[in-house]
Design a protein around this motif. Structure first.
Motif, PDB file in Angstrom:
ATOM      1  N   SER A  78       0.828  -1.199   0.000  1.00  0.00           N
ATOM      2  CA  SER A  78       0.000   0.000   0.000  1.00  0.00           C
ATOM      3  C   SER A  78       0.867   1.255   0.000  1.00  0.00           C
ATOM      4  O   SER A  78       0.605   2.208  -0.746  1.00  0.00           O
ATOM      5  CB  SER A  78      -0.911  -0.015   1.232  1.00  0.00           C
ATOM      6  OG  SER A  78      -1.713   1.147   1.286  1.00  0.00           O
ATOM      7  N   VAL A  79       1.903   1.253   0.838  1.00  0.00           N
ATOM      8  CA  VAL A  79       2.820   2.397   0.890  1.00  0.00           C
ATOM      9  C   VAL A  79       3.543   2.578  -0.438  1.00  0.00           C
ATOM     10  O   VAL A  79       3.618   3.685  -0.980  1.00  0.00           O
ATOM     11  CB  VAL A  79       3.840   2.233   2.040  1.00  0.00           C
ATOM     12  CG1 VAL A  79       4.914   3.316   1.961  1.00  0.00           C
ATOM     13  CG2 VAL A  79       3.134   2.283   3.394  1.00  0.00           C
ATOM     14  N   ASN A  80       4.073   1.496  -0.982  1.00  0.00           N
ATOM     15  CA  ASN A  80       4.819   1.579  -2.250  1.00  0.00           C
ATOM     16  C   ASN A  80       3.935   2.050  -3.398  1.00  0.00           C
ATOM     17  O   ASN A  80       4.383   2.809  -4.263  1.00  0.00           O
ATOM     18  CB  ASN A  80       5.444   0.224  -2.583  1.00  0.00           C
ATOM     19  CG  ASN A  80       6.600  -0.125  -1.677  1.00  0.00           C
ATOM     20  OD1 ASN A  80       7.279   0.765  -1.141  1.00  0.00           O
ATOM     21  ND2 ASN A  80       6.853  -1.401  -1.471  1.00  0.00           N
ATOM     22  N   ALA A  81       2.684   1.618  -3.414  1.00  0.00           N
ATOM     23  CA  ALA A  81       1.761   2.037  -4.470  1.00  0.00           C
ATOM     24  C   ALA A  81       1.498   3.533  -4.388  1.00  0.00           C
ATOM     25  O   ALA A  81       1.434   4.229  -5.410  1.00  0.00           O
ATOM     26  CB  ALA A  81       0.449   1.262  -4.363  1.00  0.00           C
ATOM     27  N   ALA A  82       1.351   4.046  -3.164  1.00  0.00           N
ATOM     28  CA  ALA A  82       1.114   5.477  -2.991  1.00  0.00           C
ATOM     29  C   ALA A  82       2.338   6.289  -3.385  1.00  0.00           C
ATOM     30  O   ALA A  82       2.233   7.323  -4.058  1.00  0.00           O
ATOM     31  CB  ALA A  82       0.740   5.761  -1.533  1.00  0.00           C
ATOM     32  N   VAL A  83       3.512   5.822  -2.998  1.00  0.00           N
ATOM     33  CA  VAL A  83       4.754   6.528  -3.314  1.00  0.00           C
ATOM     34  C   VAL A  83       4.993   6.555  -4.820  1.00  0.00           C
ATOM     35  O   VAL A  83       5.482   7.554  -5.366  1.00  0.00           O
ATOM     36  CB  VAL A  83       5.942   5.874  -2.574  1.00  0.00           C
ATOM     37  CG1 VAL A  83       7.276   6.437  -3.069  1.00  0.00           C
ATOM     38  CG2 VAL A  83       5.811   6.075  -1.070  1.00  0.00           C
ATOM     39  N   LYS A  85       3.007   6.909  -7.147  1.00  0.00           N
ATOM     40  CA  LYS A  85       2.176   7.898  -7.828  1.00  0.00           C
ATOM     41  C   LYS A  85       2.637   9.340  -7.568  1.00  0.00           C
ATOM     42  O   LYS A  85       2.151  10.265  -8.213  1.00  0.00           O
ATOM     43  CB  LYS A  85       0.720   7.757  -7.369  1.00  0.00           C
ATOM     44  CG  LYS A  85       0.072   6.429  -7.733  1.00  0.00           C
ATOM     45  CD  LYS A  85      -1.316   6.326  -7.134  1.00  0.00           C
ATOM     46  CE  LYS A  85      -1.942   4.963  -7.411  1.00  0.00           C
ATOM     47  NZ  LYS A  85      -3.266   4.823  -6.753  1.00  0.00           N
ATOM     48  N   ALA A  86       3.542   9.517  -6.613  1.00  0.00           N
ATOM     49  CA  ALA A  86       3.992  10.862  -6.244  1.00  0.00           C
ATOM     50  C   ALA A  86       5.017  11.373  -7.259  1.00  0.00           C
ATOM     51  O   ALA A  86       5.832  10.611  -7.774  1.00  0.00           O
ATOM     52  CB  ALA A  86       4.603  10.840  -4.848  1.00  0.00           C
ATOM     53  N   HIS A  87       4.995  12.669  -7.519  1.00  0.00           N
ATOM     54  CA  HIS A  87       5.803  13.237  -8.594  1.00  0.00           C
ATOM     55  C   HIS A  87       7.131  13.830  -8.136  1.00  0.00           C
ATOM     56  O   HIS A  87       7.997  14.124  -8.960  1.00  0.00           O
ATOM     57  CB  HIS A  87       5.000  14.311  -9.334  1.00  0.00           C
ATOM     58  CG  HIS A  87       4.536  15.422  -8.434  1.00  0.00           C
ATOM     59  ND1 HIS A  87       3.389  15.313  -7.684  1.00  0.00           N
ATOM     60  CD2 HIS A  87       5.069  16.644  -8.163  1.00  0.00           C
ATOM     61  CE1 HIS A  87       3.222  16.435  -6.989  1.00  0.00           C
ATOM     62  NE2 HIS A  87       4.218  17.251  -7.255  1.00  0.00           N
ATOM     63  N   ASP A  88       7.306  14.087  -6.827  1.00  0.00           N
ATOM     64  CA  ASP A  88       8.589  14.621  -6.356  1.00  0.00           C
ATOM     65  C   ASP A  88       8.834  14.156  -4.925  1.00  0.00           C
ATOM     66  O   ASP A  88       7.994  13.472  -4.325  1.00  0.00           O
ATOM     67  CB  ASP A  88       8.635  16.150  -6.457  1.00  0.00           C
ATOM     68  CG  ASP A  88       7.525  16.841  -5.664  1.00  0.00           C
ATOM     69  OD1 ASP A  88       7.016  16.230  -4.696  1.00  0.00           O
ATOM     70  OD2 ASP A  88       7.164  17.980  -6.013  1.00  0.00           O
ATOM     71  N   ALA A  89       9.989  14.533  -4.372  1.00  0.00           N
ATOM     72  CA  ALA A  89      10.385  14.043  -3.051  1.00  0.00           C
ATOM     73  C   ALA A  89       9.422  14.495  -1.961  1.00  0.00           C
ATOM     74  O   ALA A  89       9.082  13.720  -1.055  1.00  0.00           O
ATOM     75  CB  ALA A  89      11.799  14.502  -2.725  1.00  0.00           C
ATOM     76  N   ASP A  90       8.965  15.760  -2.027  1.00  0.00           N
ATOM     77  CA  ASP A  90       7.991  16.245  -1.044  1.00  0.00           C
ATOM     78  C   ASP A  90       6.757  15.351  -1.041  1.00  0.00           C
ATOM     79  O   ASP A  90       6.275  14.920   0.018  1.00  0.00           O
ATOM     80  CB  ASP A  90       7.534  17.672  -1.403  1.00  0.00           C
ATOM     81  CG  ASP A  90       8.618  18.712  -1.200  1.00  0.00           C
ATOM     82  OD1 ASP A  90       9.800  18.346  -1.286  1.00  0.00           O
ATOM     83  OD2 ASP A  90       8.270  19.862  -0.950  1.00  0.00           O
ATOM     84  N   ALA A  91       6.246  15.114  -2.237  1.00  0.00           N
ATOM     85  CA  ALA A  91       5.024  14.316  -2.369  1.00  0.00           C
ATOM     86  C   ALA A  91       5.265  12.871  -1.965  1.00  0.00           C
ATOM     87  O   ALA A  91       4.379  12.221  -1.404  1.00  0.00           O
ATOM     88  CB  ALA A  91       4.516  14.381  -3.807  1.00  0.00           C
ATOM     89  N   ALA A  95       3.223  11.033   0.815  1.00  0.00           N
ATOM     90  CA  ALA A  95       2.472   9.842   0.408  1.00  0.00           C
ATOM     91  C   ALA A  95       2.844   8.633   1.254  1.00  0.00           C
ATOM     92  O   ALA A  95       1.978   7.849   1.662  1.00  0.00           O
ATOM     93  CB  ALA A  95       2.732   9.545  -1.073  1.00  0.00           C
ATOM     94  N   ALA A  96       4.139   8.475   1.532  1.00  0.00           N
ATOM     95  CA  ALA A  96       4.590   7.323   2.316  1.00  0.00           C
ATOM     96  C   ALA A  96       4.017   7.361   3.725  1.00  0.00           C
ATOM     97  O   ALA A  96       3.470   6.363   4.221  1.00  0.00           O
ATOM     98  CB  ALA A  96       6.114   7.295   2.369  1.00  0.00           C
ATOM     99  N   ALA A  97       4.132   8.525   4.385  1.00  0.00           N
ATOM    100  CA  ALA A  97       3.657   8.629   5.761  1.00  0.00           C
ATOM    101  C   ALA A  97       2.135   8.551   5.851  1.00  0.00           C
ATOM    102  O   ALA A  97       1.581   7.893   6.743  1.00  0.00           O
ATOM    103  CB  ALA A  97       4.157   9.924   6.383  1.00  0.00           C
ATOM    104  N   PRO A 145      10.350   4.134   2.774  1.00  0.00           N
ATOM    105  CA  PRO A 145      10.121   5.190   1.779  1.00  0.00           C
ATOM    106  C   PRO A 145      10.068   6.595   2.384  1.00  0.00           C
ATOM    107  O   PRO A 145      10.369   7.575   1.689  1.00  0.00           O
ATOM    108  CB  PRO A 145       8.775   4.790   1.159  1.00  0.00           C
ATOM    109  CG  PRO A 145       8.772   3.293   1.241  1.00  0.00           C
ATOM    110  CD  PRO A 145       9.409   3.003   2.585  1.00  0.00           C
ATOM    111  N   ILE A 146       9.732   6.705   3.658  1.00  0.00           N
ATOM    112  CA  ILE A 146       9.756   8.006   4.331  1.00  0.00           C
ATOM    113  C   ILE A 146      11.196   8.499   4.407  1.00  0.00           C
ATOM    114  O   ILE A 146      11.504   9.651   4.060  1.00  0.00           O
ATOM    115  CB  ILE A 146       9.154   7.906   5.753  1.00  0.00           C
ATOM    116  CG1 ILE A 146       7.676   7.504   5.686  1.00  0.00           C
ATOM    117  CG2 ILE A 146       9.328   9.225   6.513  1.00  0.00           C
ATOM    118  CD1 ILE A 146       7.075   7.175   7.048  1.00  0.00           C
TER     119      ILE A 146
END
Length: 208
Positions: A78-83, A85-91, A95-97, A145-146
């Protein structure tokens, strides 16, 4: 039927039985916890005799570890799937947290399972050195990922690891307040507090 086909069929039947046992075990653990559960209760729920369980697992703790590992694996996915989709390090950090937080917000029994929060209450519990090592590694993999995103934002490895632990502690504290209903006494929202916390952490990282 060839020998290979017979072996394949036996293996498939064995895996099916193992799956039934694990599903039954999860239900028993959710109701009784590790301390309250028994092999007899798990076997009865699965439709087997207690002796039959020993063909697949050597103890109640081994079954619990397998159930918990499955939960942590789902969390990691679930965490990896969310990460992804994120476009930059902030996101990615956000997304990870947040995906970690939301997984346990939506699945309180998985939080109970991970922290052994049943009849035994809050106290150190282990399942054996090797099992604990594997389970801790799965949890760390879900959280890493955080740290990886924090490193992208310029944090050192040590600072990134500390942030990962801090996010974990902050999320689990809010989740405890959320699932016990105690958050209501403060008139606050656990998801909103998690969002605010992450915004502050990202601002600090970017500003350094």
């Amino acid at each position: 039927m060839t020998q290979q086909q017979r072996e394949g069929r036996r293996e498939a039947v064995s895996e099916h039985k193992r799956g039934l046992i694990l599903r039954a075990a999860r239900q028993v653990f959710e109701a009784e916890g590790l301390e309250g559960a028994s092999l007899r209760a798990i076997a009865a729920r699965a439709g087997y005799t207690p002796a039959a369980l020993y063909f697949h697992f050597d103890s109640k703790e081994a079954i619990y570890a397998e159930v918990l590992l499955a939960s942590l694996t789902t969390l990691g996915k679930s965490v990896n799937a969310a990460v992804a989709k994120a476009h930059d390090a902030d996101a990615r950090l956000r997304a990870a947290a947040l995906s970690f937080f939301r997984f346990y917000a939506d699945n309180p029994h998985d939080l109970d399972l991970g922290f052994y929060l049943f009849r035994g209450g809050m106290k150190p519990v282990g399942l054996g050195r090797e099992r604990d090592k594997e389970l801790n590694a799965a949890l760390e993999a879900a959280l890493y990922p955080i740290a990886a995103a924090a490193i992208e934002l310029g944090a050192s490895q040590r600072k990134a690891n500390l942030l990962m632990v801090d996010c974990f502690a902050h999320a689990t504290g809010l989740l405890l307040l959320l699932h016990t209903g105690r958050i209501r006494m403060f008139g606050a929202s656990a998801p909103d507090l998690m969002e605010t916390y992450l915004k502050d952490q990202i601002v600090q990282l970017v500003g350094e």
